[in-house]
Design an enzyme around this catalytic site. Structure first.
Site, PDB file in Angstrom:
ATOM      1  N   HIS A   1      34.059  50.853  48.182  1.00 46.22           N
ATOM      2  CA  HIS A   1      32.789  49.845  47.555  1.00 46.22           C
ATOM      3  C   HIS A   1      33.430  48.436  47.222  1.00 46.22           C
ATOM      4  CE1 HIS A   1      30.169  48.618  44.187  1.00 46.22           C
ATOM      5  NE2 HIS A   1      29.198  49.472  44.774  1.00 46.22           N
TER       6      HIS A   1
ATOM      7  N   ASP B   1      35.644  46.452  40.159  1.00 48.73           N
ATOM      8  CA  ASP B   1      35.157  47.282  41.107  1.00 48.73           C
ATOM      9  C   ASP B   1      35.785  48.947  41.018  1.00 48.73           C
ATOM     10  OD1 ASP B   1      33.525  48.587  43.430  1.00 48.73           O
ATOM     11  OD2 ASP B   1      32.768  46.784  43.080  1.00 48.73           O
TER      12      ASP B   1
ATOM     13  N   SER C   1      24.363  46.218  44.030  1.00 48.96           N
ATOM     14  CA  SER C   1      25.945  45.924  44.218  1.00 48.96           C
ATOM     15  C   SER C   1      26.073  44.893  45.169  1.00 48.96           C
ATOM     16  CB  SER C   1      26.486  47.062  44.837  1.00 48.96           C
ATOM     17  OG  SER C   1      26.906  48.055  43.912  1.00 48.96           O
TER      18      SER C   1
END
Length: 467
Positions: free
Chosen positions: A226, A187, A405
């Site tokens: 994220h 990520d 995601s």
């Protein structure tokens, strides 16, 4: 590369607007491909010098023989490249080459070397590093020791909805929560994960190992939120507040996403991370990332490139699968955009690509469509991707997020639990069972794939087939 949250979250990184650089006059990052692996000190007869015991055990289960691709690159070639004045940034054994930071004259000198087969501009120079060669940190960290607790709905707090939609609660009730399974997460950064309360570990020393492939000068515990949010859906362990889908698994964190722009180098970062993950014995990878357009438009993909054979990351996924790994990846959030289709590396033949669903099981409006360019069904399956509950990046609160995601790690965590439950099954057997027991297995399509998984049914099918 794009982080695959839906755009309404405002968490996607802005694409770089850098114009194309003339590689003969300007400094850039270049991939240098070698012709062979001559004079490597490693041998096929003794793979223990470059593959861990866990990696070799996983390969033995899958009858995957060590071959020349597994050998590290020739150190003599790397030294010759460095002698031109170029800085060695990454090495990749599967692609048999290096990434260097170099100016035009250095690139011309590199091209003249007899063992060099390919030079390709993959990004502008955006980071510096004091060391002349990349340094990979120690990835061998202890497994967390969590106190066992009974499986009850109220114990999971805000995490229950993520679990029970795919019958994951049954796996947990039967004692399968990912123990003994090594999961890698690719990520864009994992801030606050090294704070001991984020994952619920009793001591900060038990926090997972990490590697910043992008900057190589820090851990992966920085940059955007994220990665931390994605990780929490699998790994968080806060009884009565939030428990993820695989809280007992071990996690290795890789920062592969470049926050300063979108370029082909990120795909090579992905390959390098997969190689390391393979070598340390990772079983399952989650990558909530995708590649379609880049800051240099000549690098952009077209729909015909979605063949599983064009993107280096897609090719590497198939190499990893051949070695016994399972790569779970977001299908993409372009279903309502002009692009519409999945992104790479979700197009890889052996990528387990995940679409997003609304709570009623319908396709989320943003979830990307298949098929691949050569007509294969994608996504493979789909999971909840709207109003998915996760831990905030600070580790101290709850957030709601949308995107493939989020769907991807929910599935990846439960695959880790299934891997624990049926340790003798191959990766192909596990994924086939998940597809065959999903809720539209009889009529798969290019909106939701084989549908929403039922992990309890997949476990039963696997056990029946092994009697």
């Amino acid at each position: 590369m794009r982080l695959l949250f839906a755009s309404l979250l405002g968490l996607c990184l802005l694409s770089s607007t850098l114009s194309a650089q003339k590689e003969t006059t300007e400094t850039g990052m270049y991939f240098i491909g070698f012709s062979d692996k001559k004079d490597t000190p490693h041998t096929l007869e003794d793979p223990s010098t470059y593959l861990s015991e866990k990696a070799l055990i996983r390969r033995a289960l899958h009858d995957s023989q060590v071959n020349e691709m597994d050998l590290p690159v020739s150190p003599a070639y790397v030294t010759a490249i460095a002698e031109t004045g170029a800085k060695i940034w990454l090495t990749t054994k599967w692609m048999n080459g290096v990434v260097v930071a170099a100016a035009g004259p250095q690139v011309e000198d590199i091209r003249k070397l007899s063992f060099v087969e390919k030079t390709e501009l993959v990004a502008p120079v955006q980071y510096d590093r004091p060391s002349a060669r990349p340094v990979i940190p120690n990835m061998d960290r202890p497994a967390p020791e969590l106190e066992p607790v009974p499986v009850r709905k109220n114990l999971y707090g805000y995490g229950w909805k993520n679990l029970d939609q795919m019958e994951g609660d049954s796996l947990h009730m039967w004692g399968f929560r990912g123990e003994g399974v090594l999961v890698a997460v690719f990520d864009g950064g994992f801030p606050y994960v090294n704070y001991k309360d984020f994952l619920g570990y009793p001591d900060a020393s038990m926090v997972p190992a990490s590697y910043d492939v992008v900057e190589q000068d820090s851990t992966a515990y920085d940059s955007g939120t994220h990665g931390a949010t994605v990780l929490s859906t699998m790994a968080a362990y806060h009884p009565f507040f939030f428990i993820g889908t695989a809280p007992d698994a071990r996690y290795i964190l890789f920062k592969t996403e470049n926050g300063k722009g979108e370029h082909r180098l990120e795909e090579i970062n992905y390959v390098a991370a997969l190689e390391i993950a393979d070598s340390i014995g990772v079983d399952v990878v989650n990558s909530s990332l995708g590649y379609t357009t880049f800051g240099i438009k000549e690098m952009n993909y077209t729909k015909k490139d979605l063949d599983g054979k064009t993107s280096p990351a897609s090719i590497a996924i198939d190499h990893a699968f051949e070695r016994g790994m399972i790569i779970v990846t977001s299908a993409g959030n372009s279903g309502n955009d002009k692009w519409k289709y999945i992104s790479t590396p979700a197009d890889a033949k052996h990528a387990f690509s995940i679409g997003a669903l609304n709570s009623d099981g319908s396709r989320a409006y943003f979830s990307s469509f298949g098929p691949t360019a050569d007509g294969r069904i994608k996504p493979d399956v789909s999971a909840l991707g709207v109003d998915v509950t996760a831990i905030t990046a600070s580790g101290r609160g709850i957030t709601k997020a949308n995107g493939t995601s989020l769907a991807s790690p929910l599935v990846a965590g439960l695959i880790a639990c299934l891997r624990q439950a049926v340790p003798g099954a191959t990766n192909q057997e596990l994924l086939d069972a998940i597809r065959q027991t999903a809720n539209q297995a009889d009529e798969p399509d290019n909106e939701r794939g084989y549908g929403r998984p039922d992990f309890a049914a997949a476990y039963r099918l696997l056990m029946m087939s092994r009697k």
